[in-house]
Design an enzyme around this catalytic site. Sequence first.
Site, PDB file in Angstrom:
ATOM      1  N   SER A 181       0.849  -1.185   0.000  1.00 11.98           N
ATOM      2  CA  SER A 181       0.000   0.000   0.000  1.00 11.98           C
ATOM      3  C   SER A 181       0.884   1.234   0.000  1.00 11.98           C
ATOM      4  O   SER A 181       2.038   1.184   0.450  1.00 11.98           O
ATOM      5  CB  SER A 181      -0.883   0.003   1.259  1.00 11.98           C
ATOM      6  OG  SER A 181      -1.520   1.244   1.448  1.00 11.98           O
ATOM      7  N   TYR A 239      -2.941  -1.804  10.138  1.00 10.89           N
ATOM      8  CA  TYR A 239      -2.878  -2.031   8.693  1.00 10.89           C
ATOM      9  C   TYR A 239      -1.572  -1.480   8.129  1.00 10.89           C
ATOM     10  O   TYR A 239      -0.876  -2.153   7.363  1.00 10.89           O
ATOM     11  CB  TYR A 239      -4.074  -1.367   8.018  1.00 10.89           C
ATOM     12  CG  TYR A 239      -4.099  -1.507   6.513  1.00 10.89           C
ATOM     13  CD1 TYR A 239      -4.585  -2.664   5.918  1.00 10.89           C
ATOM     14  CD2 TYR A 239      -3.647  -0.474   5.693  1.00 10.89           C
ATOM     15  CE1 TYR A 239      -4.615  -2.790   4.535  1.00 10.89           C
ATOM     16  CE2 TYR A 239      -3.675  -0.592   4.316  1.00 10.89           C
ATOM     17  CZ  TYR A 239      -4.160  -1.748   3.740  1.00 10.89           C
ATOM     18  OH  TYR A 239      -4.176  -1.873   2.367  1.00 10.89           O
TER      19      TYR A 239
END
Length: 240
Positions: free
Chosen positions: A135, A148
């Site tokens: 990400s 996350y």
Amino acid sequence: MEISGKTILLTGGTAGIGREMALQLKDKGAKVVVTGRNPDRLAAMAREGFETISAGLSDAAGVDALLEAWGARNLDVLINNAGQLVDHDFRKGTPDADATDVCIYANLNAPIRLITALAQRLQAQPEAGIVNVTSGLAISPAARQPVYCATKSGLRFYSLALREQMKNTNVRVIEALPPVVDTQMNAGRAVKKMSPEECARQIVEAIEKDRDEANIGMTKTLRIAESISPALARSITLKF
């Protein structure tokens, strides 16, 4: 890498970015096997002509079940795309520790276990690849998603080190760093989102062109900001 004729195992391949990657890779002549947890989505992918494996990757048993289902067959490309998002924000209350453990396992432990189990098989192929989908938040974190971000950053650094280990082999290690994409994970967020189709296209292009990294969409801007000043990059992402 020539995609046509390759056997590809794609985790989290029944929705969002994963589904779009599966469709695009299939169109280029690959045999794509997708994993997922939702029976309806798995059935839909089967109707599209994909082999499917029902597998939840939030614990060791799920990873082992996937590997058992894969069996002894050959593999050309492993795409670790499956991931989970957990709400971990002390400003809203005490986070759920069990949900945190699930997120950590799915996003970090599962890809490492799959790579460990399948690396030798990949190295036996004339041309092979490992694609880890991290990400833009692996570069600089968002305050509301610390777990996350930590898992994606962990997978990023694992990918960097693994690439060095594999540099004298036939296995290309590719990291894909998407921005905010219009998927179920980001539903309800009032921010600019990239389409999953375009995100998948750029990841597939990175595989074809043997790129080490696919910095996608706004992640390119974030990478530039981070190279100038990590504090500048953090000032952008911590607000998300």
